[in-house]
Design a protein around this motif. Structure first.
Motif, PDB file in Angstrom:
ATOM      1  N   LEU A   1       0.815  -1.216   0.000  1.00 14.16           N
ATOM      2  CA  LEU A   1       0.000   0.000   0.000  1.00 14.16           C
ATOM      3  C   LEU A   1       0.849   1.265   0.000  1.00 14.16           C
ATOM      4  N   HIS A   2       0.467   2.211  -0.809  1.00 15.20           N
ATOM      5  CA  HIS A   2       0.948   3.579  -0.650  1.00 15.20           C
ATOM      6  C   HIS A   2       0.066   4.206   0.429  1.00 15.20           C
ATOM      7  N   MET A   3       0.670   4.771   1.450  1.00 13.95           N
ATOM      8  CA  MET A   3      -0.085   5.271   2.595  1.00 13.95           C
ATOM      9  C   MET A   3       0.000   6.798   2.663  1.00 13.95           C
ATOM     10  N   GLY A   4      -0.982   7.381   3.308  1.00 15.80           N
ATOM     11  CA  GLY A   4      -0.937   8.841   3.437  1.00 15.80           C
ATOM     12  C   GLY A   4      -1.967   9.357   4.410  1.00 15.80           C
ATOM     13  N   TRP A   5      -1.991  10.683   4.508  1.00 14.97           N
ATOM     14  CA  TRP A   5      -2.889  11.362   5.432  1.00 14.97           C
ATOM     15  C   TRP A   5      -3.549  12.555   4.752  1.00 14.97           C
ATOM     16  N   TYR A   6      -4.834  12.698   5.015  1.00 12.79           N
ATOM     17  CA  TYR A   6      -5.596  13.886   4.667  1.00 12.79           C
ATOM     18  C   TYR A   6      -6.093  14.498   5.971  1.00 12.79           C
ATOM     19  N   ARG A   7      -6.558  15.718   5.876  1.00 15.09           N
ATOM     20  CA  ARG A   7      -7.217  16.341   7.020  1.00 15.09           C
ATOM     21  C   ARG A   7      -8.376  17.194   6.537  1.00 15.09           C
ATOM     22  N   GLN A   8      -9.333  17.377   7.436  1.00 13.59           N
ATOM     23  CA  GLN A   8     -10.484  18.214   7.121  1.00 13.59           C
ATOM     24  C   GLN A   8     -10.811  19.081   8.311  1.00 13.59           C
ATOM     25  N   ALA A   9     -10.668  20.388   8.112  1.00 17.18           N
ATOM     26  CA  ALA A   9     -10.996  21.353   9.150  1.00 17.18           C
ATOM     27  C   ALA A   9     -12.471  21.718   9.053  1.00 17.18           C
ATOM     28  N   PRO A  10     -13.045  22.200  10.134  1.00 14.45           N
ATOM     29  CA  PRO A  10     -14.466  22.573  10.114  1.00 14.45           C
ATOM     30  C   PRO A  10     -14.775  23.576   9.017  1.00 14.45           C
ATOM     31  N   GLY A  11     -15.774  23.263   8.212  1.00 15.20           N
ATOM     32  CA  GLY A  11     -16.201  24.172   7.151  1.00 15.20           C
ATOM     33  C   GLY A  11     -15.292  24.213   5.943  1.00 15.20           C
TER      34      GLY A  11
ATOM     35  N   ARG B   1     -11.638  18.593   2.402  1.00 12.23           N
ATOM     36  CA  ARG B   1     -10.559  17.705   2.807  1.00 12.23           C
ATOM     37  C   ARG B   1      -9.283  18.091   2.067  1.00 12.23           C
ATOM     38  N   GLU B   2      -8.172  18.070   2.778  1.00 11.43           N
ATOM     39  CA  GLU B   2      -6.882  18.520   2.259  1.00 11.43           C
ATOM     40  C   GLU B   2      -5.843  17.419   2.424  1.00 11.43           C
ATOM     41  N   TRP B   3      -5.139  17.119   1.347  1.00  9.29           N
ATOM     42  CA  TRP B   3      -4.056  16.138   1.435  1.00  9.29           C
ATOM     43  C   TRP B   3      -2.910  16.721   2.242  1.00  9.29           C
ATOM     44  N   VAL B   4      -2.286  15.909   3.104  1.00 15.19           N
ATOM     45  CA  VAL B   4      -1.226  16.382   3.996  1.00 15.19           C
ATOM     46  C   VAL B   4       0.132  15.767   3.669  1.00 15.19           C
ATOM     47  N   ALA B   5       0.170  14.443   3.583  1.00 13.70           N
ATOM     48  CA  ALA B   5       1.461  13.774   3.409  1.00 13.70           C
ATOM     49  C   ALA B   5       1.215  12.362   2.899  1.00 13.70           C
ATOM     50  N   ARG B   6       2.248  11.787   2.288  1.00 20.33           N
ATOM     51  CA  ARG B   6       2.158  10.403   1.842  1.00 20.33           C
ATOM     52  C   ARG B   6       3.525   9.749   1.902  1.00 20.33           C
ATOM     53  N   ILE B   7       3.485   8.432   2.000  1.00 18.59           N
ATOM     54  CA  ILE B   7       4.695   7.622   1.928  1.00 18.59           C
ATOM     55  C   ILE B   7       4.376   6.443   1.029  1.00 18.59           C
ATOM     56  N   SER B   8       5.185   6.257   0.024  1.00 20.22           N
ATOM     57  CA  SER B   8       4.907   5.201  -0.943  1.00 20.22           C
ATOM     58  C   SER B   8       5.336   3.848  -0.393  1.00 20.22           C
ATOM     59  N   ALA B   9       5.015   2.818  -1.148  1.00 18.13           N
ATOM     60  CA  ALA B   9       5.430   1.474  -0.767  1.00 18.13           C
ATOM     61  C   ALA B   9       6.946   1.342  -0.794  1.00 18.13           C
TER      62      ALA B   9
ATOM     63  N   ALA C   1       9.178   6.557  -0.448  1.00 16.73           N
ATOM     64  CA  ALA C   1       9.270   7.947  -0.894  1.00 16.73           C
ATOM     65  C   ALA C   1       8.211   8.772  -0.171  1.00 16.73           C
ATOM     66  N   THR C   2       8.572   9.986   0.236  1.00 17.79           N
ATOM     67  CA  THR C   2       7.641  10.816   0.992  1.00 17.79           C
ATOM     68  C   THR C   2       7.402  12.154   0.305  1.00 17.79           C
ATOM     69  N   ASN C   3       6.200  12.687   0.525  1.00 18.29           N
ATOM     70  CA  ASN C   3       5.825  14.004   0.019  1.00 18.29           C
ATOM     71  C   ASN C   3       4.954  14.682   1.066  1.00 18.29           C
ATOM     72  N   TYR C   4       4.998  16.022   1.073  1.00 17.48           N
ATOM     73  CA  TYR C   4       4.234  16.796   2.053  1.00 17.48           C
ATOM     74  C   TYR C   4       3.625  18.033   1.407  1.00 17.48           C
ATOM     75  N   ILE C   5       2.500  18.457   1.934  1.00 16.25           N
ATOM     76  CA  ILE C   5       1.976  19.760   1.559  1.00 16.25           C
ATOM     77  C   ILE C   5       2.918  20.812   2.137  1.00 16.25           C
ATOM     78  N   ASP C   6       3.054  21.945   1.444  1.00 14.47           N
ATOM     79  CA  ASP C   6       4.041  22.949   1.844  1.00 14.47           C
ATOM     80  C   ASP C   6       3.862  23.428   3.288  1.00 14.47           C
ATOM     81  N   SER C   7       2.630  23.536   3.723  1.00 15.30           N
ATOM     82  CA  SER C   7       2.365  24.119   5.045  1.00 15.30           C
ATOM     83  C   SER C   7       2.851  23.258   6.206  1.00 15.30           C
TER      84      SER C   7
END
Length: 116
Positions: free
Chosen positions: A33-43, A46-54, A57-63
């Motif tokens: 599995l390629h794994m990752g994280w999203y988040r959703q703030a009130p109102g 959903r925003e992608w945050v980070a991922r790690i491939s099988a 390899a890792t990637n992140y949102i700039d913030s």
């Protein structure tokens, strides 16, 4: 079918840290599995945050670059999001996801609140 369960959310003061974990069970195998994280703030959407491939390899949102670290332990079927120097704008429900081929799997989310 893969089941994903997040844990580790909570209330933390600005500048603090939290570690989110996502434990997987079922098939296909976690290591594929390629794994990752999203988040959703009130109102907000959903925003992608980070991922790690099988292949780790890792990637992140700039913030979150320089503050969050995504990792995985295939021996424990676990993906982890280490969050440091948390800010009020990081407040959201955080969702773990896994992807292999065209299949997506999602956890139910864990609340992170940065306040104080």
């Amino acid at each position: 079918q893969v089941q994903l369960v997040e844990s580790g959310g909570g209330l933390v003061q600005p500048g603090g840290s939290l570690t989110l974990s996502c434990i997987a069970s079922g098939t296909p195998a976690f290591s594929t599995l390629h794994m990752g994280w999203y988040r959703q703030a009130p109102g907000k959407q959903r925003e992608w945050v980070a991922r790690i491939s099988a292949t780790y390899a890792t990637n992140y949102i700039d913030s979150v670059k320089g503050r969050f670290t995504v990792s995985r332990d295939n021996t424990k079927n676990t993906a982890t999001l280490q969050m440091n120097t948390l800010r009020p704008e990081d407040t959201a429900v955080y969702f773990c996801y896994g992807v292999v081929s065209t299949q997506e799997y999602w956890g139910r989310g864990t609340q992170v609140t940065v306040s104080g």
